[in-house]
Design an enzyme around this catalytic site. Sequence first.
Site, short mmCIF file in Angstrom:
data_model
loop_
_atom_site.label_atom_id
_atom_site.label_comp_id
_atom_site.label_asym_id
_atom_site.label_seq_id
_atom_site.Cartn_x
_atom_site.Cartn_y
_atom_site.Cartn_z
N GLU A 164 0.82 -1.20 0.00
CA GLU A 164 0.00 0.00 0.00
C GLU A 164 0.86 1.25 0.00
O GLU A 164 0.55 2.25 -0.66
CB GLU A 164 -0.94 -0.03 1.20
CG GLU A 164 -2.08 0.96 1.10
CD GLU A 164 -3.17 0.68 2.14
OE1 GLU A 164 -3.46 -0.51 2.41
OE2 GLU A 164 -3.73 1.63 2.66
N GLU A 167 2.08 1.67 -3.44
CA GLU A 167 0.96 2.12 -4.28
C GLU A 167 0.71 3.61 -4.08
O GLU A 167 0.54 4.37 -5.04
CB GLU A 167 -0.29 1.31 -3.94
CG GLU A 167 -1.47 1.59 -4.86
CD GLU A 167 -2.73 0.82 -4.44
OE1 GLU A 167 -2.66 -0.01 -3.50
OE2 GLU A 167 -3.79 1.06 -5.06
N CYS A 184 -8.44 -1.87 4.05
CA CYS A 184 -8.32 -3.04 4.93
C CYS A 184 -9.51 -3.23 5.83
O CYS A 184 -9.65 -4.28 6.45
CB CYS A 184 -7.02 -2.98 5.74
SG CYS A 184 -6.70 -1.38 6.42
N SER A 204 -7.38 1.76 -2.38
CA SER A 204 -6.17 1.00 -2.65
C SER A 204 -6.60 -0.37 -3.15
O SER A 204 -7.59 -0.93 -2.69
CB SER A 204 -5.36 0.86 -1.35
OG SER A 204 -4.52 -0.26 -1.45
N LYS A 243 -15.39 -9.34 8.94
CA LYS A 243 -14.35 -10.19 8.34
C LYS A 243 -14.94 -11.52 7.88
O LYS A 243 -14.42 -12.16 6.98
CB LYS A 243 -13.22 -10.43 9.35
CG LYS A 243 -12.36 -9.19 9.57
CD LYS A 243 -11.42 -8.96 8.40
CE LYS A 243 -10.67 -7.64 8.51
NZ LYS A 243 -9.92 -7.32 7.27
N GLU A 246 -16.14 -10.64 4.51
CA GLU A 246 -15.02 -10.45 3.58
C GLU A 246 -14.44 -11.80 3.12
O GLU A 246 -14.18 -12.01 1.93
CB GLU A 246 -13.91 -9.64 4.26
CG GLU A 246 -12.71 -9.37 3.37
CD GLU A 246 -11.60 -8.59 4.09
OE1 GLU A 246 -11.31 -8.86 5.26
OE2 GLU A 246 -11.03 -7.71 3.46
N GLU A 251 -14.26 -13.22 -4.92
CA GLU A 251 -12.95 -12.99 -5.53
C GLU A 251 -11.79 -13.29 -4.58
O GLU A 251 -10.64 -13.27 -4.99
CB GLU A 251 -12.86 -11.55 -6.05
CG GLU A 251 -12.94 -10.45 -5.00
CD GLU A 251 -14.36 -10.08 -4.56
OE1 GLU A 251 -15.31 -10.86 -4.83
OE2 GLU A 251 -14.52 -9.02 -3.93
N CYS A 388 -10.25 -1.14 15.11
CA CYS A 388 -10.54 -2.53 15.44
C CYS A 388 -10.61 -2.82 16.93
O CYS A 388 -11.21 -3.80 17.34
CB CYS A 388 -9.51 -3.45 14.80
SG CYS A 388 -9.35 -3.18 13.03
#
Lengths: 466, 217
Positions: A164, A167, A184, A204, A243, A246, A251, A388
């Site tokens: 990241e 990037e 994230c 990102s 999560k 996710e 994908e 978190c």
Amino acid sequence: MTPNIDPIIHIDEELCTGCRRCAEVCPVDAIIGEASTPQSIDAHRCVVCGQCVQTCAAYAAENDPSLTSRAEKLRQRGQLSSVREPLFAAYSTGHAIELKEALADPKRYKVVQCAPVIRVSLAEEFGLPFGTLTPGKMAAALRLLNFDRVYDTNFGADVTIMEEGSELISRVMSGERLPMFTSCCPAWVKHAETAAPHVLDHLSSCKSPMQMVGSLVKTYSAELDGIAPADILSVAVMPCTCKKFEAGREEMNVDGLREVDMVITTRELAQLIKDKGIDFINLPDETFDSPLGKYSGAGTIFGATGGVMEAAIRTGYELVTHEPIPNLQLDFIRGDEGIRTATVQIGDLELKVAMVAGLKYVSTILEQVAKGTCPYHFIEVMACPEGCVSGGGQPKLLLETQRKSAYQARKSSIYRHDSNQKVRKSHENPAIIKLYKDFLGEPLGHASHHLLHTKFFSRSVKGEMK
Amino acid sequence: MRKERPNSFVIAEAGKCIGCKACELACFAVHNRDNGVAAAVGTVTMPVIPRLYVIRTDSFTMPVQCRHCENAPCAGVCPVQAIVQEEGAITIDEDRCIGCKACAMACPFGAISLYKAYSSGQEHKQPHLREQLNGRLERKTRVIAYKCDLCHDIASDGNTASGEIAGAGAVNNSGSLTEGGGGPVPACASVCPEQALTLVSPSFGASRSRKAAGLRL
Ligand code: SF4
Ligand code: SF4
Ligand code: SF4
Ligand code: SF4
């Protein structure tokens, strides 16, 4: 394995009193219903953050004959029959039963990773003070639960920073698709896909640290251990209910295999430990396995709001200037709920950054991006109020009045853990250096692209109709 | 010289209460530190036993709890003198209680309920009585009377688990309750998100309402 269609967050109609306190904390107005009647969740809007689960105080009274039995409720919720705590109206689907069965299967190679903030909150489930730091006991407990490899999401956080950070630098240099948003936090990503598809290009392309570790578990570490990737059960312990969502995204697979097969929350890990009769408080410390268990202080602070930003700046600064960063502790970035902004001088570049903690605060920035007036280069978004540490899968408090001090203690524990690490920058983590040398090549290279980056899809209702 | 004043009590404003049960949960939490109940829900190994009850009717919800009656009828009927007046509160000595239910029947507010007794988070078994359970004779669990005690000795229970109990606002540092209006309040009142619960201190409250009544004349 993780059910894709399960909305994960539920409200038990039998228990909901319709007080709507959950609706007050829901950042996306996904809770619908009249006051004093049972509420329901609009699964399309819901970002699965679990803040409603943390807030709800409507519990099942033990001796109420009008209720479905406790045993049946536990079964419906996917919770172990040994769970003794009270059951509340708002809850998240559990995966501890499934995991318990899978852990007993000798044919599978069982690998687990733990998010940075599990080690600062797990002990609360055993009655220890807020923020007690227990990485060693946690690793020991996971081995007793029959995991073959105990890895760490912190390692993935270090990889994320490498990717990241690179990037960000390339985008800033080329002036393309700025501002860049972090990707994230899955609840933030889902919100962007649902409510603001116009910013998806600005996210990102990095997968989250959890998915990165999952992906490396079934490739890099499988290769090192000589295990067939298809035999691996990849499990993640997360502070976050989203999560689970996710991990189930289509994908998120490497060569047809799920990167993370199963996600359990901090609370579910505690329940599994109790179920097995493990004396957590008196466990001697053990270490994480190598190489995916070695982490820097930068990986650790991902758990607090501003942490991703701070970690990225520690590495980004040095990648750009080739000089050591003068001050490791970027206190101006640390804080809590709301929006914080800062300007960081990196060589000739004045990097403008913003940290959003609490999804309800992101709308002004989204409007600025739509209008093209957003002044920042890099924006960290965390859906939960203090990142978190305050996630929906974290220990739930009996007293609302203790919420502030619980979050505060968990956060300072994370920062203490960072400042006690010998290596505090991701790019100086020897295991990361080796990963790039032996396996990935360079950040944003071909292998990274295949394993560590992803695409986002509009979920807006208009998009769906097209 | 000790100044006599009526007992304080907690009262709810029905118009404000949204029925969230946070007060019941807080009440249970602060009274069961000895049963291993710390800050996290996961530390609970027993049923939630509150000492106030949120009741629902078609038109309102509000919690009902002990009024700490001056001439407490429950104390009058208790055959073993388990109910006493202590520091401005009517309390039950749970060790003495024999579970005869006389107090529950005498209470005009239904503020007392009988429930299983727990120690260290486990059901507290009796030495003598046994009952048939799952086809076997097992020692019977003690059953005792529970009611609001205005959180009067919570501080001495000590929440070593989180070092936090003062933060719950139940009591001041010396462990005794202070007057309503500013000072620390019982656990239920301190967590209520709607400020529906107030600790009423009658000497103060009475004169205030008298004054208000006078102004209305
Ligand atoms: S789910 Fe819980 S917090 Fe939400 S309205 Fe129902 S009872 Fe209240
Ligand atoms: S999980 Fe989060 S987004 Fe979904 S209903 Fe609950 S608070 Fe709202
Ligand atoms: S139930 Fe207990 S407190 Fe109540 S009257 Fe009987 S002995 Fe006394
Ligand atoms: S905490 Fe307050 S609003 Fe909630 S049920 Fe109790 S009195 Fe009513």
